[in-house]
Design an enzyme around this catalytic site. Structure first.
Site, PDB file in Angstrom:
ATOM      1  N   CYS A  85      14.381   1.652   6.252  1.00  0.00           N
ATOM      2  CA  CYS A  85      14.167   0.255   6.647  1.00  0.00           C
ATOM      3  C   CYS A  85      14.162   0.229   8.167  1.00  0.00           C
ATOM      4  O   CYS A  85      15.220   0.249   8.805  1.00  0.00           O
ATOM      5  CB  CYS A  85      15.253  -0.649   6.069  1.00  0.00           C
ATOM      6  SG  CYS A  85      14.973  -2.393   6.459  1.00  0.00           S
ATOM      7  N   GLU A 213       6.832  -6.713   0.725  1.00  0.00           N
ATOM      8  CA  GLU A 213       7.775  -5.618   0.581  1.00  0.00           C
ATOM      9  C   GLU A 213       8.191  -5.410  -0.868  1.00  0.00           C
ATOM     10  O   GLU A 213       8.503  -6.374  -1.580  1.00  0.00           O
ATOM     11  CB  GLU A 213       9.018  -5.870   1.440  1.00  0.00           C
ATOM     12  CG  GLU A 213       8.759  -5.710   2.924  1.00  0.00           C
ATOM     13  CD  GLU A 213      10.025  -5.465   3.701  1.00  0.00           C
ATOM     14  OE1 GLU A 213      10.646  -4.399   3.495  1.00  0.00           O
ATOM     15  OE2 GLU A 213      10.401  -6.340   4.496  1.00  0.00           O
ATOM     16  N   SER A 224       8.944  -0.195   8.705  1.00  0.00           N
ATOM     17  CA  SER A 224       8.304   0.959   8.075  1.00  0.00           C
ATOM     18  C   SER A 224       6.851   0.644   7.716  1.00  0.00           C
ATOM     19  O   SER A 224       5.977   1.512   7.806  1.00  0.00           O
ATOM     20  CB  SER A 224       9.083   1.406   6.840  1.00  0.00           C
ATOM     21  OG  SER A 224       9.131   0.391   5.863  1.00  0.00           O
TER      22      SER A 224
END
Length: 284
Positions: A85, A213, A224
């Site tokens: 993360c 996500e 990321s």
């Protein structure tokens, strides 16, 4: 024999942080053994009945022999784990840099060992490691080239310790991200599900991106995902290896360097608080 008493007896301190609106609950467990259940994580994630977060991060002591300043473990809002993360790593790096006075530090995650450093003007940089470009590293369900997947829109697959699927489009704001992201997170080519990015080239080495996500949904930013999108754009010849990425929550600067993918941006420590023993006990 009396049953073991598993009640939570003391409040659990936490910090609320965000990187460009990508928000986190951070628990420092370096001095306190901690084992949150999936139910507790989901209860904390609830934005009306808990605190709310995109990811929860737990700080523990660096593993013996690693010379790391700390180890980080990440959980999604649905209780699942994530090896990486990026924005949470930057937020925690800022906290630890302020705490120690160091200019740089080393953190370990399930993704591997990451280096963070002070970047000046309130910015923090983290090296997210080398991208994973082979199909089995991402991972994908079976052998294939990762540059253009056999999915409508020919997205690029990239691993950054978690799987990513990046679509390049003409206009990111015209895409219904809620429907598009939900439809692709569980695509059968991604056995561990995937983060989904829609990206638009808006200038030389300049990208506009929106994010869905895995295990969370739409977020204002994702570190990321930004790294994965920068790598995908460079591989496809759309940009160079150093880019600016504008997300719904703000801007990140990504540099795919020889030693890994560096991500630089702002962070904010919003508040500190504590979970009551009653709350944690109720949601065990």
């Amino acid at each position: 024999m009396r049953p073991m008493d598993t009640r939570v007896e003391t409040p659990l301190a936490f910090m609320k942080m965000h990187g460009l609106g990508n928000d986190f609950v951070v628990v420092d467990a370096r001095a306190r053994a901690l084992a949150l259940t999936e139910n507790q994580i989901m209860a904390i994630a609830h934005r009306q009945k808990g605190v709310g977060f995109d990811q929860l991060a737990v700080i523990t002591l660096g593993k013996k022999g690693s010379n790391a300043n700390a180890h980080l473990t990440f959980y999604n809002a649905d209780g699942s784990t994530s090896a990486a993360c990026g924005n949470a790593t930057r937020c925690i790096a800022r906290h630890l840099i302020n705490e120690s006075g160091a200019e740089s530090l080393t953190l370990t995650t399930d993704r591997g060992t990451l280096v963070a450093r002070e970047a000046g003007n309130g910015l923090v940089s983290v090296n997210m490691g080398h991208p994973q470009l082979r199909w089995e590293e991402v991972p994908l369900a079976h052998e294939m080239e990762t540059l253009e997947l056999p999915i409508e829109g020919a997205p690029t697959a990239t691993g950054m310790g978690n799987p990513h699927c990046t679509f390049f489009v003409e206009d990111v704001d015209s895409v219904d991200l809620e429907a598009f992201g939900a439809a692709h997170e569980y695509h059968p080519l991604y056995p561990e599900r995937t983060n989904v990015q829609i990206a638009q080239i808006v200038g030389e080495n300049h990208i506009r991106m929106r994010v869905w996500e895995r295990g969370v949904g739409t977020t204002l930013a994702s570190g990321s995902s930004s790294c994965a999108t920068a790598v995908a754009a460079a591989r496809r010849g759309l940009t160079g290896r150093e880019v600016q990425i504008d997300l719904d929550g703000g801007t990140l600067w990504i540099n795919w360097a020889e030693d890994g993918v560096w991500m630089t941006g702002e962070t904010e420590h919003v508040m500190s608080g504590s979970f009551t023993p009653e709350f944690l006990e109720r949601h065990k």
